[in-house]
Design a protein around this motif. Sequence first.
Motif, PDB file in Angstrom:
ATOM      1  N   GLU A 102       9.468   8.806   6.246  1.00 36.14           N
ATOM      2  CA  GLU A 102       8.102   9.230   6.581  1.00 36.14           C
ATOM      3  C   GLU A 102       7.197   9.097   5.358  1.00 36.14           C
ATOM      4  OE1 GLU A 102       4.728  10.555   8.457  1.00 36.14           O
ATOM      5  OE2 GLU A 102       6.591   9.728   9.252  1.00 36.14           O
ATOM      6  N   ARG A 103       7.698   9.435   4.210  1.00 37.93           N
ATOM      7  CA  ARG A 103       6.908   9.274   2.988  1.00 37.93           C
ATOM      8  C   ARG A 103       6.598   7.802   2.741  1.00 37.93           C
ATOM      9  NH1 ARG A 103       9.625  11.409  -2.003  1.00 37.93           N
ATOM     10  NH2 ARG A 103       7.586  10.897  -2.900  1.00 37.93           N
ATOM     11  N   CYS A 104       7.556   6.920   3.008  1.00 33.82           N
ATOM     12  CA  CYS A 104       7.331   5.477   2.856  1.00 33.82           C
ATOM     13  C   CYS A 104       6.260   4.998   3.832  1.00 33.82           C
ATOM     14  CB  CYS A 104       8.628   4.704   3.086  1.00 33.82           C
ATOM     15  SG  CYS A 104       9.811   4.813   1.729  1.00 33.82           S
ATOM     16  N   ARG A 105       6.309   5.521   5.064  1.00 33.93           N
ATOM     17  CA  ARG A 105       5.312   5.115   6.062  1.00 33.93           C
ATOM     18  C   ARG A 105       3.920   5.527   5.615  1.00 33.93           C
ATOM     19  NH1 ARG A 105       2.197   6.914   9.762  1.00 33.93           N
ATOM     20  NH2 ARG A 105       2.791   9.088   9.358  1.00 33.93           N
ATOM     21  N   GLN A 106       3.798   6.758   5.104  1.00 34.34           N
ATOM     22  CA  GLN A 106       2.501   7.232   4.643  1.00 34.34           C
ATOM     23  C   GLN A 106       1.992   6.432   3.438  1.00 34.34           C
ATOM     24  OE1 GLN A 106       3.058  11.396   3.894  1.00 34.34           O
ATOM     25  NE2 GLN A 106       3.141  11.951   6.077  1.00 34.34           N
ATOM     26  N   ALA A 107       2.927   5.963   2.603  1.00 37.05           N
ATOM     27  CA  ALA A 107       2.557   5.173   1.425  1.00 37.05           C
ATOM     28  C   ALA A 107       2.396   3.692   1.751  1.00 37.05           C
ATOM     29  CB  ALA A 107       3.608   5.339   0.333  1.00 37.05           C
ATOM     30  N   ARG A 108       2.599   3.331   3.037  1.00 38.48           N
ATOM     31  CA  ARG A 108       2.444   1.957   3.514  1.00 38.48           C
ATOM     32  C   ARG A 108       3.400   1.011   2.807  1.00 38.48           C
ATOM     33  NH1 ARG A 108      -3.827   0.429   3.821  1.00 38.48           N
ATOM     34  NH2 ARG A 108      -2.837  -1.415   4.721  1.00 38.48           N
ATOM     35  N   ILE A 109       4.636   1.458   2.672  1.00 33.40           N
ATOM     36  CA  ILE A 109       5.668   0.631   2.056  1.00 33.40           C
ATOM     37  C   ILE A 109       6.439  -0.092   3.152  1.00 33.40           C
ATOM     38  CG2 ILE A 109       7.795   0.670   0.698  1.00 33.40           C
ATOM     39  CD1 ILE A 109       6.591   3.144  -0.737  1.00 33.40           C
ATOM     40  N   PRO A 110       6.538  -1.419   3.094  1.00 31.92           N
ATOM     41  CA  PRO A 110       7.217  -2.192   4.149  1.00 31.92           C
ATOM     42  C   PRO A 110       8.663  -1.750   4.351  1.00 31.92           C
ATOM     43  CG  PRO A 110       6.006  -3.640   2.662  1.00 31.92           C
ATOM     44  CD  PRO A 110       5.990  -2.286   2.040  1.00 31.92           C
ATOM     45  N   SER A 111       9.111  -1.820   5.581  1.00 24.31           N
ATOM     46  CA  SER A 111      10.451  -1.326   5.917  1.00 24.31           C
ATOM     47  C   SER A 111      11.556  -2.084   5.184  1.00 24.31           C
ATOM     48  CB  SER A 111      10.676  -1.417   7.428  1.00 24.31           C
ATOM     49  OG  SER A 111      10.536  -2.759   7.876  1.00 24.31           O
ATOM     50  N   LYS A 112      11.349  -3.364   4.916  1.00 28.31           N
ATOM     51  CA  LYS A 112      12.393  -4.149   4.242  1.00 28.31           C
ATOM     52  C   LYS A 112      12.569  -3.738   2.780  1.00 28.31           C
ATOM     53  CE  LYS A 112      11.949  -8.400   7.042  1.00 28.31           C
ATOM     54  NZ  LYS A 112      10.912  -7.926   7.965  1.00 28.31           N
ATOM     55  N   ILE A 113      11.561  -3.112   2.214  1.00 27.86           N
ATOM     56  CA  ILE A 113      11.602  -2.706   0.809  1.00 27.86           C
ATOM     57  C   ILE A 113      12.198  -1.309   0.647  1.00 27.86           C
ATOM     58  CG2 ILE A 113      10.161  -2.252  -1.233  1.00 27.86           C
ATOM     59  CD1 ILE A 113      10.237  -5.177  -0.557  1.00 27.86           C
ATOM     60  N   LEU A 146       7.864   7.278  -5.385  1.00 32.32           N
ATOM     61  CA  LEU A 146       6.951   6.681  -4.408  1.00 32.32           C
ATOM     62  C   LEU A 146       5.486   6.951  -4.727  1.00 32.32           C
ATOM     63  CD1 LEU A 146       8.712   7.361  -0.987  1.00 32.32           C
ATOM     64  CD2 LEU A 146       8.971   5.426  -2.543  1.00 32.32           C
ATOM     65  N   SER A 147       5.214   7.942  -5.530  1.00 30.85           N
ATOM     66  CA  SER A 147       3.823   8.307  -5.777  1.00 30.85           C
ATOM     67  C   SER A 147       3.048   7.190  -6.476  1.00 30.85           C
ATOM     68  CB  SER A 147       3.745   9.585  -6.608  1.00 30.85           C
ATOM     69  OG  SER A 147       4.325   9.392  -7.894  1.00 30.85           O
ATOM     70  N   ALA A 148       3.784   6.302  -7.159  1.00 33.03           N
ATOM     71  CA  ALA A 148       3.122   5.201  -7.857  1.00 33.03           C
ATOM     72  C   ALA A 148       2.972   3.963  -6.997  1.00 33.03           C
ATOM     73  CB  ALA A 148       3.909   4.841  -9.118  1.00 33.03           C
ATOM     74  N   LEU A 149       3.411   4.060  -5.716  1.00 33.27           N
ATOM     75  CA  LEU A 149       3.489   2.852  -4.913  1.00 33.27           C
ATOM     76  C   LEU A 149       2.579   2.861  -3.690  1.00 33.27           C
ATOM     77  CD1 LEU A 149       7.372   2.329  -4.910  1.00 33.27           C
ATOM     78  CD2 LEU A 149       5.675   1.490  -6.530  1.00 33.27           C
ATOM     79  N   ARG A 150       1.596   3.716  -3.661  1.00 35.62           N
ATOM     80  CA  ARG A 150       0.698   3.718  -2.510  1.00 35.62           C
ATOM     81  C   ARG A 150      -0.063   2.396  -2.462  1.00 35.62           C
ATOM     82  NH1 ARG A 150      -0.141   8.153   0.346  1.00 35.62           N
ATOM     83  NH2 ARG A 150      -2.133   7.358   1.061  1.00 35.62           N
ATOM     84  N   LEU A 151      -0.061   1.781  -1.285  1.00 36.87           N
ATOM     85  CA  LEU A 151      -0.627   0.447  -1.165  1.00 36.87           C
ATOM     86  C   LEU A 151      -1.955   0.435  -0.422  1.00 36.87           C
ATOM     87  CD1 LEU A 151       2.657  -1.448  -0.346  1.00 36.87           C
ATOM     88  CD2 LEU A 151       1.617  -1.039  -2.556  1.00 36.87           C
ATOM     89  N   ASP A 152      -2.567   1.614  -0.228  1.00 39.46           N
ATOM     90  CA  ASP A 152      -3.847   1.657   0.449  1.00 39.46           C
ATOM     91  C   ASP A 152      -5.002   1.583  -0.549  1.00 39.46           C
ATOM     92  OD1 ASP A 152      -3.349   4.059  -0.663  1.00 39.46           O
ATOM     93  OD2 ASP A 152      -3.828   5.270   1.112  1.00 39.46           O
ATOM     94  N   HIS A 153      -4.643   1.284  -1.818  1.00 36.84           N
ATOM     95  CA  HIS A 153      -5.680   1.082  -2.838  1.00 36.84           C
ATOM     96  C   HIS A 153      -5.095   0.128  -3.879  1.00 36.84           C
ATOM     97  CE1 HIS A 153      -3.425   3.625  -5.653  1.00 36.84           C
ATOM     98  NE2 HIS A 153      -3.254   4.433  -4.632  1.00 36.84           N
ATOM     99  N   THR A 154      -5.916  -0.383  -4.737  1.00 39.90           N
ATOM    100  CA  THR A 154      -5.448  -1.275  -5.786  1.00 39.90           C
ATOM    101  C   THR A 154      -4.644  -0.502  -6.804  1.00 39.90           C
ATOM    102  OG1 THR A 154      -7.401  -2.636  -5.507  1.00 39.90           O
ATOM    103  CG2 THR A 154      -6.140  -2.934  -7.544  1.00 39.90           C
ATOM    104  N   LEU A 155      -3.440  -0.986  -7.100  1.00 42.15           N
ATOM    105  CA  LEU A 155      -2.593  -0.280  -8.066  1.00 42.15           C
ATOM    106  C   LEU A 155      -3.102  -0.494  -9.476  1.00 42.15           C
ATOM    107  CD1 LEU A 155       0.967  -1.014  -6.672  1.00 42.15           C
ATOM    108  CD2 LEU A 155      -0.442   0.977  -6.301  1.00 42.15           C
TER     109      LEU A 155
END
Length: 346
Positions: A315-326, A337-346
Amino acid sequence: MQRLRSVREINSLQPLPLLHNATINLLKTSKNLLAFSGGGDSTALFFLLLEQNIPFDIAHVNYQTREQSDVEEAYAKKLADTYNKQLFTFTCKLENANFEHSARKERYTFFENIIQEHGYNSLLSAHHLNDKLEWFLMQLSRGAGLIELLGMQEIEAREHYTMIRPLLHVNKKTLQAYLENHKITYFTDESNTSFKHVRNQFRHHYANPLIENYAEGIAKSFRYMEEDAKRLLPHQATRIKDLFLLPKDEDDLINIRHIDKIVKLLGILLSKAQRDEILKTKSCVVGGKIAVCFEEEMILIAPYLKQAMEKKFKERCRQARIPSKIRPYLFTSHIDLSALRLDHTL
């Protein structure tokens, strides 16, 4: 076999300007392992490293393919004893079918095991300008872009170490002259003259004659192309363990060039079909081993694993928009995971 020179004699020689200063400085602060065959190229590099007081040890593979294979191993042992180098040796017997591929796999497995077990930072090989041109011509004949044409680089990051080729700008003739001028013993591998290997055909019919007449211009052209290649790959990926976060470019040509380099670091050379699949699907597993997933602003690349995960983690991965294969790799690697949110530019 000629008498080996003492360390004092080596240090008294006037060093030839064959190694780049930047490479010398890097090697002097690194723990280095030299891939040593006993042939002219690796022997020349051995003595050039000695001249520059660069610390290194040597690794030698005996394939038992020729009568002189054991003599070459004995020479490696004599050099190691004379110049106080640690020697690692490996003996194997390979089938003739696809020998070159199998030999390369065996020796790099051997080298990388040594590197990890003994904490070496760099693996040194004696590839030179003729080798670089040989690769260029082979790729040119098959159809390739600039990155593939350039092939090996002088300094190349690998997964657990840095691959360094200090002689990549030096032609074979110069190395031969160095060996002869200093009366240094080396061995010749007769298989390098056999035309049953395609690379030898390119070497003797095309690469060597071109280098013989145009070495300076060819070396200069490679320098220009390497600068151009840097402009083709303007972005840099962020690496967290074996997870790569690559800013997505509007140009898929730039994207696939970066992906190609990253996947190579993880142990796979992409075929054209695999490159096409990556760009077509934007989410796939390459060779059953590496996941490549495009998101809105980022491309994620990581080893592909099959791993049961906690519901809370998914669920945390889904919220962070991390692809299922990763996700399985992140789970097993305990990456934050806190460094991997993909809804903004990293």
